[in-house]
Design an enzyme around this catalytic site. Structure first.
Site, PDB file in Angstrom:
ATOM      1  N   LEU A  33      61.812  39.729   6.181  1.00 47.07           N
ATOM      2  CA  LEU A  33      61.388  39.555   4.794  1.00 47.07           C
ATOM      3  C   LEU A  33      62.541  39.198   3.862  1.00 47.07           C
ATOM      4  O   LEU A  33      63.671  39.657   4.037  1.00 47.07           O
ATOM      5  CB  LEU A  33      60.721  40.846   4.304  1.00 47.07           C
ATOM      6  N   HIS A  34      62.219  38.394   2.869  1.00 45.36           N
ATOM      7  CA  HIS A  34      63.171  38.035   1.817  1.00 45.36           C
ATOM      8  C   HIS A  34      62.441  38.139   0.468  1.00 45.36           C
ATOM      9  O   HIS A  34      61.271  38.552   0.416  1.00 45.36           O
ATOM     10  CB  HIS A  34      63.749  36.647   2.067  1.00 45.36           C
ATOM     11  N   HIS A  37      58.802  36.778   0.126  1.00 44.14           N
ATOM     12  CA  HIS A  37      57.749  37.684   0.607  1.00 44.14           C
ATOM     13  C   HIS A  37      57.535  38.829  -0.397  1.00 44.14           C
ATOM     14  O   HIS A  37      56.399  39.191  -0.691  1.00 44.14           O
ATOM     15  CB  HIS A  37      58.155  38.321   1.944  1.00 44.14           C
TER      16      HIS A  37
HETATM   17  P1  AMP Z   1      56.154  33.634   6.666  1.00 39.88           P
HETATM   18  O1  AMP Z   1      56.663  35.002   6.966  1.00 39.88           O
HETATM   19  O2  AMP Z   1      57.217  32.586   6.624  1.00 39.88           O
HETATM   20  O3  AMP Z   1      54.954  33.261   7.478  1.00 39.88           O
HETATM   21  O4  AMP Z   1      55.626  33.697   5.159  1.00 39.88           O
HETATM   22  C1  AMP Z   1      54.668  34.651   4.763  1.00 39.88           C
HETATM   23  C2  AMP Z   1      54.189  34.297   3.373  1.00 39.88           C
HETATM   24  O5  AMP Z   1      55.312  34.288   2.479  1.00 39.88           O
HETATM   25  C3  AMP Z   1      53.567  32.888   3.308  1.00 39.88           C
HETATM   26  O6  AMP Z   1      52.450  32.920   2.448  1.00 39.88           O
HETATM   27  C4  AMP Z   1      54.683  32.062   2.736  1.00 39.88           C
HETATM   28  O7  AMP Z   1      54.231  30.927   2.039  1.00 39.88           O
HETATM   29  C5  AMP Z   1      55.334  33.056   1.788  1.00 39.88           C
HETATM   30  N1  AMP Z   1      56.709  32.643   1.491  1.00 39.88           N
HETATM   31  C6  AMP Z   1      57.673  32.301   2.380  1.00 39.88           C
HETATM   32  N2  AMP Z   1      58.795  31.901   1.729  1.00 39.88           N
HETATM   33  C7  AMP Z   1      58.515  31.987   0.404  1.00 39.88           C
HETATM   34  C8  AMP Z   1      59.260  31.717  -0.773  1.00 39.88           C
HETATM   35  N3  AMP Z   1      60.514  31.259  -0.741  1.00 39.88           N
HETATM   36  N4  AMP Z   1      58.661  31.928  -1.970  1.00 39.88           N
HETATM   37  C9  AMP Z   1      57.385  32.383  -2.031  1.00 39.88           C
HETATM   38  N5  AMP Z   1      56.635  32.663  -0.954  1.00 39.88           N
HETATM   39  C10 AMP Z   1      57.186  32.472   0.250  1.00 39.88           C
END
Ligand code: AMP
Length: 292
Positions: A33-34, A37
């Site tokens: 997570l960042h 998320h």
């Molecule tokens: P992931 O863990 O990459 O599958 O992402 C999980 C959720 O977090 C998805 O809905 C992504 O679009 C969202 N997400 C990932 N990176 C970002 C970001 N930089 N800003 C906003 N939402 C994000």
């Protein structure tokens, strides 16, 4: 904050919340997570009684030559972050077996039709990717039955595909699209940024620079400052800039209709400028919406 691994336990908790008429906000993630998320979890917190975050690296959305095995994982750090930064009620961390049984024949229900939404951009570069995304999100929606589910604009095509799935299946779930969270210099936050070495990290910025550049050109055009700028001219310019950047290869750079991702020739409607590159071996995406 409850850490739950079993679907049956998750459902039991949710039944209790439902009996108490609590609203449920859900944030699906693949972990590592960042702040992007966390921004989704924060928004869910502000709009719901209960917040559930899932962490599941979904094998079915990765292609055979993609990075499923080496996708970054750090559950302990993720849990610490969620505990410290956001008031999350449940973190749902199922295993692959729990979600799919045997991966040999993973069950599918929703079938994505071939349509402009999935035939282009990441759908074209990553065949089967959105089928895998729908497969896991439909399962998660069935287990959690949220009132609202939160997705990041960074994965814009994913947002539209999920919205279409929810419409097609008549699910009573509101899809909330949240703004892309960026590093100070503009790079979109991504779990995959951890793969980048210093040179690649610097070079990767070209994608953000170019989606912003294209945005400016479109706005200029709309203000009437430029004559007949067609999308093609803007795209060609941005593609060249990306291709000239060392350590980077271009996957796609396109301007498409913001609603259905159909092709556009003129800037007479809301559009999304979307690009994907490889910085070294790492695939990165970004986009900007230009509304009318
Ligand atoms: P992931 O863990 O990459 O599958 O992402 C999980 C959720 O977090 C998805 O809905 C992504 O679009 C969202 N997400 C990932 N990176 C970002 C970001 N930089 N800003 C906003 N939402 C994000």
């Amino acid at each position: 904050m409850h850490l739950i691994e079993k679907i049956s336990d998750c459902k039991n908790f949710i039944n209790r919340y439902r009996k108490d008429r609590k609203s449920i906000g859900f944030v699906p993630t693949m972990g590592f997570l960042h702040k992007g998320h966390l921004s989704l979890a924060r928004r869910a917190r502000a709009e719901n009684d209960i917040v559930i975050v899932s962490i599941f690296v979904n094998p079915t959305q990765f292609g055979p030559n993609e990075d499923f095995e080496k996708y970054p994982r750090n559950l302990k750090k993720d849990l610490d972050l969620l505990r410290k930064e956001e008031e999350v009620d449940i973190v749902f961390v199922p295993s692959v077996e729990e979600m799919y049984g045997s991966l040999e024949s993973p069950t599918t229900s929703y079938r994505l039709q071939a349509m402009s939404l999935v035939d282009c951009l990441c759908g074209k570069s990553r065949p089967g990717h959105f089928e895998g995304v729908c497969q896991v999100v439909e399962k998660l929606f069935n287990i959690i039955k949220p009132d609202k589910a939160y997705f990041g604009q960074k994965d814009y095509q994913q947002c539209l595909v999920i919205r279409k799935m929810v419409e097609d299946l008549k699910l009573p779930i509101k899809i909330v699209i949240c703004p892309t969270v960026r590093e100070k210099d503009g790079l979109a936050m991504s779990s995959r940024n951890v793969y980048l070495n210093e040179e690649e990290r610097r070079a990767a910025l070209v994608l953000y620079r170019m989606v912003k550049d294209a945005e400016e050109q479109i706005k200029d055009h709309r203000r009437g400052g430029r004559s007949a700028a067609l999308t093609k001219d803007v795209i060609e310019y941005c593609k060249k800039e990306i291709q000239n950047q060392s350590f980077v290869t271009l996957d796609y750079f396109e301007i498409r209709d913001a609603e259905d991702l159909s092709e556009v020739n003129k800037f007479d409607r809301p559009v999304v400028i979307a690009g994907a590159i490889r910085a070294g071996e790492t695939r990165l995406i970004d986009n900007v919406l230009v509304l009318c």
